[in-house]
Motif scaffolding. Structure first.
Motif, PDB file in Angstrom:
ATOM      1  N   GLN A 104      68.768  45.921  67.176  1.00 23.00           N
ATOM      2  CA  GLN A 104      67.359  45.769  67.561  1.00 23.00           C
ATOM      3  C   GLN A 104      66.986  44.293  67.713  1.00 23.00           C
ATOM      4  O   GLN A 104      66.252  43.922  68.636  1.00 23.00           O
ATOM      5  CB  GLN A 104      66.455  46.438  66.526  1.00 23.00           C
ATOM      6  CG  GLN A 104      66.475  47.958  66.558  1.00 23.00           C
ATOM      7  CD  GLN A 104      65.481  48.561  65.581  1.00 23.00           C
ATOM      8  OE1 GLN A 104      65.334  48.080  64.460  1.00 23.00           O
ATOM      9  NE2 GLN A 104      64.788  49.609  66.018  1.00 23.00           N
ATOM     10  N   GLU A 107      68.256  42.992  70.983  1.00 27.92           N
ATOM     11  CA  GLU A 107      67.437  43.499  72.084  1.00 27.92           C
ATOM     12  C   GLU A 107      66.118  42.737  72.178  1.00 27.92           C
ATOM     13  O   GLU A 107      65.666  42.370  73.279  1.00 27.92           O
ATOM     14  CB  GLU A 107      67.188  44.995  71.905  1.00 27.92           C
ATOM     15  CG  GLU A 107      68.432  45.850  72.089  1.00 27.92           C
ATOM     16  CD  GLU A 107      68.190  47.322  71.750  1.00 27.92           C
ATOM     17  OE1 GLU A 107      67.080  47.635  71.248  1.00 27.92           O
ATOM     18  OE2 GLU A 107      69.095  48.139  71.982  1.00 27.92           O
ATOM     19  N   GLU A 108      65.489  42.491  71.024  1.00 29.19           N
ATOM     20  CA  GLU A 108      64.230  41.744  71.012  1.00 29.19           C
ATOM     21  C   GLU A 108      64.441  40.315  71.510  1.00 29.19           C
ATOM     22  O   GLU A 108      63.603  39.772  72.260  1.00 29.19           O
ATOM     23  CB  GLU A 108      63.647  41.738  69.593  1.00 29.19           C
ATOM     24  CG  GLU A 108      63.174  43.109  69.127  1.00 29.19           C
ATOM     25  CD  GLU A 108      62.797  43.118  67.664  1.00 29.19           C
ATOM     26  OE1 GLU A 108      62.901  42.041  67.017  1.00 29.19           O
ATOM     27  OE2 GLU A 108      62.430  44.188  67.144  1.00 29.19           O
ATOM     28  N   TYR A 109      65.549  39.708  71.102  1.00 30.23           N
ATOM     29  CA  TYR A 109      65.845  38.343  71.554  1.00 30.23           C
ATOM     30  C   TYR A 109      66.023  38.303  73.066  1.00 30.23           C
ATOM     31  O   TYR A 109      65.522  37.396  73.753  1.00 30.23           O
ATOM     32  CB  TYR A 109      67.101  37.823  70.853  1.00 30.23           C
ATOM     33  CG  TYR A 109      67.530  36.457  71.317  1.00 30.23           C
ATOM     34  CD1 TYR A 109      66.946  35.308  70.789  1.00 30.23           C
ATOM     35  CD2 TYR A 109      68.505  36.310  72.306  1.00 30.23           C
ATOM     36  CE1 TYR A 109      67.322  34.040  71.227  1.00 30.23           C
ATOM     37  CE2 TYR A 109      68.883  35.057  72.748  1.00 30.23           C
ATOM     38  CZ  TYR A 109      68.294  33.935  72.199  1.00 30.23           C
ATOM     39  OH  TYR A 109      68.656  32.685  72.641  1.00 30.23           O
ATOM     40  N   LEU A 110      66.742  39.288  73.606  1.00 32.90           N
ATOM     41  CA  LEU A 110      66.964  39.323  75.049  1.00 32.90           C
ATOM     42  C   LEU A 110      65.657  39.507  75.808  1.00 32.90           C
ATOM     43  O   LEU A 110      65.459  38.926  76.878  1.00 32.90           O
ATOM     44  CB  LEU A 110      67.963  40.438  75.394  1.00 32.90           C
ATOM     45  CG  LEU A 110      69.411  40.203  74.938  1.00 32.90           C
ATOM     46  CD1 LEU A 110      70.254  41.449  75.182  1.00 32.90           C
ATOM     47  CD2 LEU A 110      70.012  39.004  75.658  1.00 32.90           C
ATOM     48  N   GLN A 111      64.762  40.321  75.261  1.00 34.68           N
ATOM     49  CA  GLN A 111      63.459  40.502  75.896  1.00 34.68           C
ATOM     50  C   GLN A 111      62.668  39.191  75.892  1.00 34.68           C
ATOM     51  O   GLN A 111      62.004  38.846  76.884  1.00 34.68           O
ATOM     52  CB  GLN A 111      62.680  41.595  75.163  1.00 34.68           C
ATOM     53  CG  GLN A 111      63.234  43.002  75.329  1.00 34.68           C
ATOM     54  CD  GLN A 111      63.151  43.510  76.761  1.00 34.68           C
ATOM     55  OE1 GLN A 111      62.410  42.978  77.587  1.00 34.68           O
ATOM     56  NE2 GLN A 111      63.930  44.547  77.050  1.00 34.68           N
ATOM     57  N   MET A 112      62.749  38.453  74.778  1.00 38.47           N
ATOM     58  CA  MET A 112      62.073  37.153  74.725  1.00 38.47           C
ATOM     59  C   MET A 112      62.684  36.185  75.726  1.00 38.47           C
ATOM     60  O   MET A 112      61.981  35.383  76.359  1.00 38.47           O
ATOM     61  CB  MET A 112      62.156  36.571  73.309  1.00 38.47           C
ATOM     62  CG  MET A 112      61.283  37.301  72.297  1.00 38.47           C
ATOM     63  SD  MET A 112      61.180  36.415  70.704  1.00 38.47           S
ATOM     64  CE  MET A 112      62.877  36.558  70.144  1.00 38.47           C
ATOM     65  N   VAL A 114      64.116  36.949  78.566  1.00 39.93           N
ATOM     66  CA  VAL A 114      63.646  37.348  79.893  1.00 39.93           C
ATOM     67  C   VAL A 114      62.234  36.807  80.137  1.00 39.93           C
ATOM     68  O   VAL A 114      61.915  36.301  81.221  1.00 39.93           O
ATOM     69  CB  VAL A 114      63.670  38.882  80.043  1.00 39.93           C
ATOM     70  CG1 VAL A 114      62.933  39.318  81.306  1.00 39.93           C
ATOM     71  CG2 VAL A 114      65.106  39.393  80.060  1.00 39.93           C
ATOM     72  N   GLY A 115      61.375  36.915  79.093  1.00 40.17           N
ATOM     73  CA  GLY A 115      60.005  36.442  79.239  1.00 40.17           C
ATOM     74  C   GLY A 115      59.898  34.935  79.352  1.00 40.17           C
ATOM     75  O   GLY A 115      58.927  34.408  79.915  1.00 40.17           O
ATOM     76  N   SER A 122      68.044  40.204  84.599  1.00 39.99           N
ATOM     77  CA  SER A 122      68.482  41.505  84.094  1.00 39.99           C
ATOM     78  C   SER A 122      69.659  41.289  83.150  1.00 39.99           C
ATOM     79  O   SER A 122      70.351  40.270  83.225  1.00 39.99           O
ATOM     80  CB  SER A 122      68.890  42.439  85.242  1.00 39.99           C
ATOM     81  OG  SER A 122      70.048  41.951  85.898  1.00 39.99           O
ATOM     82  N   GLU A 125      72.475  46.786  79.191  1.00 42.75           N
ATOM     83  CA  GLU A 125      71.999  47.471  78.009  1.00 42.75           C
ATOM     84  C   GLU A 125      73.151  48.224  77.359  1.00 42.75           C
ATOM     85  O   GLU A 125      74.157  48.531  77.987  1.00 42.75           O
ATOM     86  CB  GLU A 125      70.865  48.433  78.377  1.00 42.75           C
ATOM     87  CG  GLU A 125      69.633  47.727  78.948  1.00 42.75           C
ATOM     88  CD  GLU A 125      68.507  48.696  79.245  1.00 42.75           C
ATOM     89  OE1 GLU A 125      68.690  49.911  79.033  1.00 42.75           O
ATOM     90  OE2 GLU A 125      67.441  48.229  79.682  1.00 42.75           O
TER      91      GLU A 125
END
Length: 230
Positions: A104, A107-112, A114-115, A122, A125
């Protein structure tokens, strides 16, 4: 477990708390036996037969011939595959909760990430923990400070990851002291390791040793640790 060869009148076998020592005085024969057993441990054909409960075992899967006790290599595909399988089981079973938390977090780090990037991004996953460990080259090592420690680590690693292993130590009496060998034998008895020594010269047997001697004329003599005939 038993190890047979046409030169032997009967197989060498392992008794509880005892270590067989095969002394071959003729240099050419000693060299030939070591090389043949080494080749069989690498999957070649030969005259040695290893068995357990009268069922033949493949020497390539069960025999390790250690000719250089200073340099013990873990560059073995079978060992590495078994270790990676054990690592995967540990990650997914024993550390399941921690693995889920780490997954988790990644995943959160990757979302950050991307932002934070001004361009469209992309990423793949799926499972991240095991690929991360692979990228970090997580693999077994021998970190003992002393050659005897590294040897015992080596044996413990193979015996822990594979069943019914046999370890042949070539000229161990020339490499280790009597005290060191006794320590190795005590650990072997406790862990139920199968150790065989191959020597070219007969020395005074240690209490745990049983000697099979082939003299220069290939006559066979078997002695116990008190130097009495078996």
């Amino acid at each position: 477990m038993r190890l047979a060869h046409p030169l032997l009148s009967s197989p060498l076998h392992w008794k509880e708390g005892r270590v067989p020592v095969w002394v071959i005085e003729a240099p050419e024969t000693f060299r030939s036996m070591v090389f043949m057993l080494s080749e069989q441990a690498q999957g070649e054909e030969g005259d040695f037969v290893l068995s357990l409960d009268y069922e033949t075992l493949d020497c390539a899967e069960h025999v390790h011939v250690l000719r250089d006790l200073m340099c013990l290599s873990l560059d073995d595909r079978k060992l590495q595959n078994r270790f990676q399988a054990r690592l995967q089981w540990t990650v997914q079973e024993e550390l399941a909760t921690s693995t889920h938390i780490l997954q988790q977090s990644i995943e959160e780090y990757l979302q950050m990430l991307v932002g934070a990037v001004e361009y469209p991004v992309s990423f793949s996953e799926g499972e991240y923990v095991l690929p991360l460990l692979k990228a970090l080259r997580c693999q077994p090592v021998l970190d003992g400070a002393h050659p005897l420690e590294r040897l015992m680590q080596y044996i413990e690693l193979y015996q822990g990851l594979m069943k019914n292993q046999c370890f042949v130590l070539v000229e161990a009496h020339a490499f280790f002291s009597e005290k060191e060998l006794c320590e190795l034998y005590r650990m072997a008895a406790y862990q139920k390791w199968k150790i065989l020594l191959m020597e070219q010269r007969l020395t005074a047997p240690l209490p745990q040793e049983e000697i099979c001697l082939l003299d220069a004329g290939l006559c066979e003599l078997r002695l116990d640790s008190n130097a009495s005939l078996l």
